[in-house]
Design a protein around this motif. Structure first.
Motif, mmCIF file in Angstrom:
data_model
loop_
_atom_site.group_PDB
_atom_site.id
_atom_site.type_symbol
_atom_site.label_atom_id
_atom_site.label_comp_id
_atom_site.label_asym_id
_atom_site.label_seq_id
_atom_site.Cartn_x
_atom_site.Cartn_y
_atom_site.Cartn_z
ATOM 1 N N GLY A 47 11.992 31.458 34.072
ATOM 2 C CA GLY A 47 12.759 31.930 32.894
ATOM 3 C C GLY A 47 12.286 30.758 31.839
ATOM 4 O O GLY A 47 12.816 31.145 30.401
ATOM 5 N N LYS A 48 12.085 29.706 31.933
ATOM 6 C CA LYS A 48 12.109 28.537 31.040
ATOM 7 C C LYS A 48 10.603 28.457 30.488
ATOM 8 O O LYS A 48 9.824 28.247 31.324
ATOM 9 N N ALA A 49 10.367 28.527 29.093
ATOM 10 C CA ALA A 49 9.094 28.445 28.662
ATOM 11 C C ALA A 49 9.019 27.048 27.950
ATOM 12 O O ALA A 49 9.842 26.682 27.195
ATOM 13 N N THR A 50 7.906 26.395 28.211
ATOM 14 C CA THR A 50 7.507 25.234 27.691
ATOM 15 C C THR A 50 6.127 24.949 27.493
ATOM 16 O O THR A 50 5.165 25.742 27.751
ATOM 17 N N GLY A 51 5.621 23.990 26.756
ATOM 18 C CA GLY A 51 4.288 23.695 26.312
ATOM 19 C C GLY A 51 4.207 23.783 24.924
ATOM 20 O O GLY A 51 4.909 23.994 24.108
ATOM 21 N N LEU A 52 3.003 22.964 24.399
ATOM 22 C CA LEU A 52 2.641 22.916 23.147
ATOM 23 C C LEU A 52 2.628 24.307 22.284
ATOM 24 O O LEU A 52 3.159 24.772 21.184
ATOM 25 N N ASP A 53 2.009 25.434 23.136
ATOM 26 C CA ASP A 53 1.726 26.690 22.448
ATOM 27 C C ASP A 53 3.130 27.407 22.364
ATOM 28 O O ASP A 53 3.375 28.038 21.127
#
Length: 309
Positions: A47-53
């Motif tokens: 459920g955790k979103a990470t990253g440059l985008d």
């Protein structure tokens, strides 16, 4: 009389701000589809979103006065569909308003090359065979926010690599059938070919490096970034040499989407590149960012662009 009109006038003066805040509060969330497992570009785990985008998507949502809703998807290469078709189906079915990390190729933009396609895996999707075919729309792209590059991976103690000629006396590995393999084979009429080590699609390039079978690797920069996220204490580093492959990444949406959506997206991309936030976010996420290169939308890598010094 003016004593009574003054508070009324003040109230009317505040009305545009109140209406603006109300509009922002009632606006639909901005749904942005991102690749579920492409760290550090984008990743959604537990459920955790990470990253440059994801950082960029949040900035766009904030600028648009909307909450952000990340929609992860996972695509597979199949005979019956392409990445562009599946992305189009996500947008055309209303699963998202924007899709990030899209390779800006002329052939994949504009009217779809087929009338319909199924959506890829995403939260709430039915089994593949039960998914309906979605009528496809016309894809339009944002400004690019990143260039795709190839890099040399080597031991931190090795001599610098600033040009491909610096690899002449090294056992350089590259996976067969890739741009990296082609580049090593044809560079300067094959000057690097005698020491080239060709790795099969199934081989582990990192094992070849660890075992000493190769001295260095030529690979997509993104592949090294993903490896380093899992091996933070690695002795392998990126050399100074980087080769843009003539392909940028951007966002895509449908031509029928409100024009303001692309306007805000393009403004955020331009501002974050100019003020340094894009580079800062990339570093924080562990991504080796490279600024977009002209043209914004290309026909794909060419041998001339790959082999030039």
């Amino acid at each position: 009389m003016s004593r009574f009109l003054k508070p009324i006038r003040s109230g009317w003066a505040c009305l545009p701000l109140v209406l603006s805040l109300c509009a922002a509060a009632t606006a639909e969330p901005l749904k942005v589809c991102v690749s579920e497992d492409s760290p550090p570009q984008s990743s959604v785990r537990k459920g955790k979103a990470t990253g440059l985008d994801v950082r960029l998507a949040q900035a766009i949502a904030t600028a648009a006065g909307r909450e952000l809703q990340i929609v992860p998807f996972e695509t597979e290469f199949e005979k019956e569909s392409t990445l562009a078709h599946e992305i189009n189906a996500l947008l055309s079915s209303g699963q998202c308003d924007l899709v990030s990390g899209f390779p800006l190729l002329k052939a994949d933009l504009g009217p779809a090359s087929r009338p319909s396609a199924r959506v890829p895996d995403h939260p709430g999707a039915k089994r593949k065979r039960d998914r309906p075919y979605i009528p496809l729309g016309e894809l339009v792209a944002s400004a690019p926010y990143q260039a795709n590059t190839l890099s040399v991976v080597q031991n931190v103690k090795q001599a610098p690599v600033n040009t491909l000629m610096d690899l002449k006396d090294r056992k350089t590995g590259a996976v067969t059938g890739t741009l990296a393999g082609t580049l090593i084979s044809i560079y300067r009429q094959g000057v690097l070919r005698p020491n080239m080590v060709t790795l099969s699609q199934r081989e582990n390039a990192w094992t070849a490096l660890e075992s000493g079978r190769v001295d260095s690797l030529l690979m997509p920069t993104s592949a090294y970034d993903a490896y380093k996220l899992q091996h933070t204490d690695t002795q392998w580093v990126l050399a100074s040499f980087q080769r843009p492959i003539g392909l940028n990444l951007g966002f895509v949406t449908l031509a029928t989407a409100p024009r303001q959506l692309l306007d805000v997206t393009n403004q955020v991309i331009a501002q974050t590149i100019q003020d340094g936030r894009m580079l800062m976010w990339a570093k924080q996420e562990g991504l080796s960012w490279s600024a977009p290169r002209a043209p914004d939308v290309s026909t794909g890598p060419t041998l001339a662009s790959l082999t030039m010094d």
